[in-house]
Design a protein around this motif. Structure first.
Motif, PDB file in Angstrom:
ATOM      1  N   GLY A  88      24.145  20.211  91.695  1.00 29.08           N
ATOM      2  CA  GLY A  88      24.786  20.416  93.278  1.00 29.08           C
ATOM      3  C   GLY A  88      25.543  18.613  94.562  1.00 29.08           C
ATOM      4  O   GLY A  88      25.566  18.653  95.204  1.00 29.08           O
ATOM      5  N   LYS A  89      24.770  17.162  93.326  1.00 29.28           N
ATOM      6  CA  LYS A  89      25.814  16.524  92.744  1.00 29.28           C
ATOM      7  C   LYS A  89      27.118  15.188  92.670  1.00 29.28           C
ATOM      8  O   LYS A  89      27.550  15.650  91.333  1.00 29.28           O
ATOM      9  CB  LYS A  89      24.794  15.861  93.079  1.00 29.28           C
ATOM     10  CG  LYS A  89      25.088  13.954  93.496  1.00 29.28           C
ATOM     11  CD  LYS A  89      24.098  12.697  93.244  1.00 29.28           C
ATOM     12  CE  LYS A  89      22.998  12.875  93.863  1.00 29.28           C
ATOM     13  NZ  LYS A  89      22.226  11.092  92.642  1.00 29.28           N
ATOM     14  N   ARG A  90      28.212  15.597  93.467  1.00 26.30           N
ATOM     15  CA  ARG A  90      29.634  14.967  92.738  1.00 26.30           C
ATOM     16  C   ARG A  90      29.390  13.819  91.889  1.00 26.30           C
ATOM     17  O   ARG A  90      28.353  13.114  92.500  1.00 26.30           O
ATOM     18  CB  ARG A  90      30.599  14.694  93.338  1.00 26.30           C
ATOM     19  CG  ARG A  90      30.295  14.133  94.813  1.00 26.30           C
ATOM     20  CD  ARG A  90      31.974  13.104  95.541  1.00 26.30           C
ATOM     21  NE  ARG A  90      31.929  12.740  96.272  1.00 26.30           N
ATOM     22  CZ  ARG A  90      32.243  11.604  96.371  1.00 26.30           C
ATOM     23  NH1 ARG A  90      32.567  10.425  95.120  1.00 26.30           N
ATOM     24  NH2 ARG A  90      32.334  10.533  97.232  1.00 26.30           N
ATOM     25  N   ASP A  91      29.964  13.852  90.879  1.00 27.30           N
ATOM     26  CA  ASP A  91      29.624  11.814  90.031  1.00 27.30           C
ATOM     27  C   ASP A  91      30.122  10.993  91.044  1.00 27.30           C
ATOM     28  O   ASP A  91      30.722  11.053  91.886  1.00 27.30           O
ATOM     29  CB  ASP A  91      30.886  12.416  89.047  1.00 27.30           C
ATOM     30  CG  ASP A  91      29.863  12.877  87.272  1.00 27.30           C
ATOM     31  OD1 ASP A  91      29.003  12.655  87.561  1.00 27.30           O
ATOM     32  OD2 ASP A  91      30.505  13.149  86.404  1.00 27.30           O
ATOM     33  N   GLY A  92      29.964  10.061  90.550  1.00 25.25           N
ATOM     34  CA  GLY A  92      29.844   9.112  90.874  1.00 25.25           C
ATOM     35  C   GLY A  92      29.679   7.842  91.880  1.00 25.25           C
ATOM     36  O   GLY A  92      27.971   8.095  92.084  1.00 25.25           O
ATOM     37  N   ALA A  93      29.124   7.014  92.686  1.00 25.93           N
ATOM     38  CA  ALA A  93      28.541   6.836  93.389  1.00 25.93           C
ATOM     39  C   ALA A  93      29.310   6.092  95.016  1.00 25.93           C
ATOM     40  O   ALA A  93      30.249   5.739  94.913  1.00 25.93           O
ATOM     41  CB  ALA A  93      27.788   5.222  92.978  1.00 25.93           C
ATOM     42  N   TRP A  94      28.451   5.999  96.623  1.00 23.08           N
ATOM     43  CA  TRP A  94      29.058   5.810  96.938  1.00 23.08           C
ATOM     44  C   TRP A  94      27.663   5.474  98.139  1.00 23.08           C
ATOM     45  O   TRP A  94      26.813   5.993  98.061  1.00 23.08           O
ATOM     46  CB  TRP A  94      29.989   6.764  97.586  1.00 23.08           C
ATOM     47  CG  TRP A  94      29.021   8.161  98.084  1.00 23.08           C
ATOM     48  CD1 TRP A  94      28.773   8.507  99.215  1.00 23.08           C
ATOM     49  CD2 TRP A  94      28.805   9.572  97.082  1.00 23.08           C
ATOM     50  NE1 TRP A  94      27.982   9.989  98.785  1.00 23.08           N
ATOM     51  CE2 TRP A  94      27.976  10.544  98.465  1.00 23.08           C
ATOM     52  CE3 TRP A  94      29.026   9.552  95.145  1.00 23.08           C
ATOM     53  CZ2 TRP A  94      27.597  11.313  97.381  1.00 23.08           C
ATOM     54  CZ3 TRP A  94      28.778  10.944  95.175  1.00 23.08           C
ATOM     55  CH2 TRP A  94      27.941  11.858  95.867  1.00 23.08           C
ATOM     56  N   MET A  95      28.470   5.128  99.752  1.00 22.34           N
ATOM     57  CA  MET A  95      27.504   4.858 100.916  1.00 22.34           C
ATOM     58  C   MET A  95      28.383   5.052 101.652  1.00 22.34           C
ATOM     59  O   MET A  95      29.145   5.644 101.820  1.00 22.34           O
ATOM     60  CB  MET A  95      27.236   2.665 100.729  1.00 22.34           C
ATOM     61  CG  MET A  95      26.970   2.487 102.209  1.00 22.34           C
ATOM     62  SD  MET A  95      27.274   2.623 104.005  1.00 22.34           S
ATOM     63  CE  MET A  95      28.287   1.086 104.236  1.00 22.34           C
ATOM     64  N   THR A  96      26.890   5.983 102.915  1.00 25.79           N
ATOM     65  CA  THR A  96      27.447   7.099 103.739  1.00 25.79           C
ATOM     66  C   THR A  96      26.816   6.067 105.324  1.00 25.79           C
ATOM     67  O   THR A  96      25.628   5.579 104.847  1.00 25.79           O
ATOM     68  CB  THR A  96      27.034   8.046 103.282  1.00 25.79           C
ATOM     69  OG1 THR A  96      27.775   8.631 104.017  1.00 25.79           O
ATOM     70  CG2 THR A  96      26.145   8.213 103.729  1.00 25.79           C
ATOM     71  N   ILE A  97      27.128   6.458 106.108  1.00 20.13           N
ATOM     72  CA  ILE A  97      26.323   6.088 107.074  1.00 20.13           C
ATOM     73  C   ILE A  97      26.522   7.209 108.101  1.00 20.13           C
ATOM     74  O   ILE A  97      27.248   8.516 108.444  1.00 20.13           O
ATOM     75  CB  ILE A  97      27.174   5.345 108.533  1.00 20.13           C
ATOM     76  CG1 ILE A  97      27.604   4.160 107.084  1.00 20.13           C
ATOM     77  CG2 ILE A  97      26.954   4.966 109.564  1.00 20.13           C
ATOM     78  CD1 ILE A  97      28.628   3.610 107.813  1.00 20.13           C
ATOM     79  N   TYR A  98      24.364   8.030 108.789  1.00 19.37           N
ATOM     80  CA  TYR A  98      24.284   8.952 109.080  1.00 19.37           C
ATOM     81  C   TYR A  98      24.594   8.048 110.505  1.00 19.37           C
ATOM     82  O   TYR A  98      24.337   9.140 111.882  1.00 19.37           O
ATOM     83  CB  TYR A  98      23.050   9.300 108.573  1.00 19.37           C
ATOM     84  CG  TYR A  98      22.626   9.652 107.607  1.00 19.37           C
ATOM     85  CD1 TYR A  98      23.441  10.701 107.507  1.00 19.37           C
ATOM     86  CD2 TYR A  98      22.144   9.298 106.495  1.00 19.37           C
ATOM     87  CE1 TYR A  98      23.495  11.634 106.482  1.00 19.37           C
ATOM     88  CE2 TYR A  98      21.730   9.825 104.952  1.00 19.37           C
ATOM     89  CZ  TYR A  98      22.764  11.143 105.179  1.00 19.37           C
ATOM     90  OH  TYR A  98      22.811  11.220 103.502  1.00 19.37           O
ATOM     91  N   LYS A  99      23.901   7.328 110.862  1.00 20.98           N
ATOM     92  CA  LYS A  99      24.252   6.442 112.002  1.00 20.98           C
ATOM     93  C   LYS A  99      25.167   5.424 112.888  1.00 20.98           C
ATOM     94  O   LYS A  99      23.825   4.780 112.022  1.00 20.98           O
ATOM     95  CB  LYS A  99      22.384   6.773 112.743  1.00 20.98           C
ATOM     96  CG  LYS A  99      22.567   6.421 114.438  1.00 20.98           C
ATOM     97  CD  LYS A  99      21.861   6.190 115.012  1.00 20.98           C
ATOM     98  CE  LYS A  99      21.099   5.279 116.387  1.00 20.98           C
ATOM     99  NZ  LYS A  99      20.089   5.554 116.619  1.00 20.98           N
ATOM    100  N   ASN A 100      25.797   5.027 113.731  1.00 23.89           N
ATOM    101  CA  ASN A 100      26.305   4.308 113.755  1.00 23.89           C
ATOM    102  C   ASN A 100      25.889   2.756 114.497  1.00 23.89           C
ATOM    103  O   ASN A 100      25.051   3.160 115.260  1.00 23.89           O
ATOM    104  CB  ASN A 100      27.758   4.214 114.230  1.00 23.89           C
ATOM    105  CG  ASN A 100      29.036   4.436 112.672  1.00 23.89           C
ATOM    106  OD1 ASN A 100      29.095   3.630 112.887  1.00 23.89           O
ATOM    107  ND2 ASN A 100      29.433   5.557 113.058  1.00 23.89           N
ATOM    108  N   GLN A 101      25.702   1.540 113.863  1.00 24.41           N
ATOM    109  CA  GLN A 101      25.330   0.874 115.091  1.00 24.41           C
ATOM    110  C   GLN A 101      26.366   0.349 116.226  1.00 24.41           C
ATOM    111  O   GLN A 101      27.728   0.132 115.722  1.00 24.41           O
ATOM    112  CB  GLN A 101      25.513  -0.871 113.835  1.00 24.41           C
ATOM    113  CG  GLN A 101      24.288  -1.608 114.910  1.00 24.41           C
ATOM    114  CD  GLN A 101      25.880  -2.745 115.619  1.00 24.41           C
ATOM    115  OE1 GLN A 101      26.682  -2.688 115.306  1.00 24.41           O
ATOM    116  NE2 GLN A 101      25.366  -2.978 116.998  1.00 24.41           N
TER     117      GLN A 101
END
Length: 676
Positions: free
Chosen positions: A412-425
């Motif tokens: 269920g996971k796409r290839d590659g690598a990434w950063m994501t934000i669940y809550k902004n500062q």
């Protein structure tokens, strides 16, 4: 049961969320966001920075948080139902975005503040937010007549759907192919770790022998080590045919439709091409500058690449009588040549890069550079049992961020690598609300007999994504929309690519590169070999990256209406950058997720652009010491904490004292002496 997405929450309540919660949550959050916009436009007070710009930045917080949860799940832990939900929700988000950008009353208030900004006591960050917001509205149709605004809405809705379909097709194609091997001679050359992982995958599916997939931890070792050339060819053809086969996952018409819609949208807004539109808000500024940048690098890298390819071709001919290197040969013979030249076998290195120790190592480096402490915690909700969570604090024990890490591939996971934000500062009512940051990767899984042992490439990928995470975690701005990685796209890769440099340094490797069984530190001889091989085939690698950048610009800096076939167009764009013959069955564009699903359209060049910045920045660290406190604090205070509060070049010069030296990249890559 109450909908968890509609409750007040700090960390995302993943375990409580059911798929049926998303649609009502979005309906509610969209209504709430619209009400917040109405409150701004209906405010009878004269427009001011506070009641218009600051209020707008503060709006739609719940909507943004729910969106980040859904879209990361769609990338990291998707299923058919989630994909259907994103197809329903995505056009609604496009509609909301259009309603916002085309809201005449709102734009008039923003324009009023913008035209009389000298009447307000604005900080530098306030003024940046005002300028960026005003430009964002004008760039996205605020001044268009009504009929053109209607067409803009239609285009954005259609593009949102197509982008999602593109990604779904690539994932489906990745999951659909398996190479099942039952003969032992067909896995000759493969390392034991790769064979063990393939045997385990076969066992999981009640099959005998070995199963290999198109997921990177399975695919890459096969291409690098498998002696059977026909099987390498089979894997390479399957990998290169994603989205390019005559089936329901074909992406050719989607690619053509996306580029035509992007071009039409740019024309509607008064820009010649999509690239002109995008690059106006990049350090590069225009397509001409990007073409010039790519061509200058190409001029310097191509002679080196051709020389390296000739050497590789000769080596393959002498070794196995290969007359013409094909794309399925390059990784295999490159690895053999690398072993011969440097006596370096990546399999020898893997025991020194156990995932948990590398993670501890990158945490230690962050502690030494930026005084951050990472405490693993188990009381933060996650979307999959493999996700790890950490509380990040400073020297005084103050919370800096919440950090999530998801390391291994799944269907269920796409290839590659990434950063994501669940809550902004952001700073709200005097309270500095700290961010929640996640990195998602696809690293080699542990097996029944060994922990997760990383290739050196996976080590640098971890450092790269963690560099992005630091940019998010150390954010320290007033406004969410200027916080962390909300910077120009050709600047966003600086923190990530800079951190990769520590992987090559003795002082850094000594912190984490220890044998997973004996505990022995990585031998000095191995470190010297890593350094010596760092520029191995750098010309070929540079040419490859430039070809991707040129393909991206070909799609987006021209009028696409005359393009007849995706493959033919791609071959023409690649002309002058390809070393191996084109393969009729393969097409990169139909699986080029960076530009057709991610945010890199007209922006793929930024990896190389940021390499110039990171090479120059790391030269400063090398000069003073890679853990020099003064240089680290300059980088933290002038870049990592600042987000998009100033022009990127201004931030860079504040850190470095000067503009970056382009030769720093060529010098590090060993390309200067090859062409001078």
């Amino acid at each position: 049961m109450a909908n968890p997405l509609l409750q007040k929450f700090d960390t995302a309540p993943f375990s409580e969320i059911k798929n049926e919660h998303f649609e009502p949550a979005f309906e509610n959050a969209l209504a709430e966001a619209r009400a917040e916009i109405d409150a701004i436009t209906q405010n009878e007070e004269k427009p001011s920075f506070k009641n218009t710009l600051a209020a707008l930045d503060e709006s739609a917080e719940q909507l943004n948080r729910i969106s980040s949860i859904l879209f990361n799940l769609n990338s990291a832990e998707t299923n058919e139902e989630i994909q259907q939900i994103t197809q329903i929700i995505s056009p609604k988000l496009s509609e909301f975005s259009n309603d916002l950008m085309l809201n005449k009353a709102l734009f008039n208030r923003i324009k009023s503040v913008f035209k009389s900004k000298e009447n307000f006591s604005l900080t530098e960050e306030d003024e940046r937010l005002l300028n960026e917001t005003y430009q964002n509205f004008t760039r996205n149709g605020a001044n268009l007549p009504e009929d053109k605004q209607t067409r803009l809405r239609e285009i954005d809705q259609e593009m949102a759907k197509l982008s999602l379909q593109f990604g779904e097709h690539v994932l489906a194609e990745t999951n659909a192919f398996q190479l099942h091997i039952t003969k032992e001679e067909d896995v000759e050359g493969l390392p034991e770790s790769s064979k063990e992982a393939a045997a385990q995958l076969a066992q999981n599916e009640n099959k005998k022998g070995y199963l290999f997939s198109l997921h990177y931890p399975s695919y890459l070792p096969f291409m690098k080590y498998a002696k059977n050339r026909e099987l390498r060819k089979k894997m390479a053809l399957a990998f290169g045919a994603k989205g390019f086969q005559e089936n329901k996952n074909n992406n050719e018409s989607i690619v053509l439709e996306i580029v035509k819609l992007r071009h039409e949208r740019a024309n509607l807004l008064g820009y010649t091409t999509h690239a002109d539109f995008v690059l106006e808000q990049r350090m590069a500024k225009n397509p001409e500058k990007v073409h010039s940048f790519l061509n200058e690098l190409l001029e310097k890298a191509k002679p080196a690449a051709e020389k390296e390819f000739e050497e590789l071709s000769q080596f393959a001919k002498e070794l196995d009588r290969i007359d013409q290197l094909q794309k399925w040969d390059v990784a295999y013979y490159s690895e053999k040549l690398k072993q011969k030249k440097f006596d370096l076998d990546e399999e020898q290195l893997k025991p020194y890069f156990e995932l948990t120790k590398v993670v501890d190592g990158v945490f230690t480096i962050a502690q030494k550079l930026y005084q951050l402490n990472f405490e693993k915690v188990t009381d933060i909700d996650v979307y999959h049992k493999e996700v790890e969570t950490y509380k990040v604090t400073d020297q005084k024990g103050n919370l800096v961020a919440i950090f999530y890490a998801d390391f291994h591939p799944r269907p269920g996971k796409r290839d590659g690598a990434w950063m994501t934000i669940y809550k902004n500062q952001k700073i709200k009512n005097g309270n500095n609300e700290r961010p929640h940051i996640s990195i998602v990767c696809n690293f080699t899984r542990p097996t029944s007999s060994k922990p997760s042992l990383l290739t050196f490439n996976e080590v640098t990928t971890l450092f790269h994504e963690f560099g992005h995470a630091l940019h998010g975690m150390l954010a320290n701005t007033t406004y969410a929309s200027l916080s962390g990685a909300n910077v120009y796209w050709d600047f966003v890769e600086l923190p990530s690519q800079l951190l990769e440099n520590w992987c090559y340094e003795d002082e850094a490797l000594a912190l984490f590169a220890t044998h997973f069984e004996s505990g022995e530190k990585i031998p000095k001889a191995f470190i010297e070999k890593i350094k010596a091989s760092a520029n191995f085939q750098e010309g070929m690698q540079t040419l490859r990256q430039l070809s991707f950048g040129k393909l991206d610009m070909a799609w987006h800096s021209n009028d696409p209406k005359h393009i007849e076939g995706v493959k033919q167009f791609e071959d023409e764009a690649f002309e002058g950058t390809q070393l191996c013959p084109s393969v009729a069955e393969n097409c990169m564009s139909t699986a080029f997720s960076h530009i057709f699903q991610g945010g890199y359209s007209s922006g793929y060049y930024s990896y190389k652009w940021a390499e110039v910045l990171d090479a120059d920045a790391f030269a400063f660290f090398k000069e003073k010491g890679i853990f020099n406190e003064e240089v680290a604090q300059k980088f933290k205070n002038n870049i990592l904490t600042q987000g998009g509060t100033k022009d990127p070049m201004e931030l860079y010069k504040a850190f470095r004292g000067k503009e970056p030296d382009p030769d720093a990249l060529l010098k590090r890559a060993g390309l200067l002496e090859k062409v001078d």
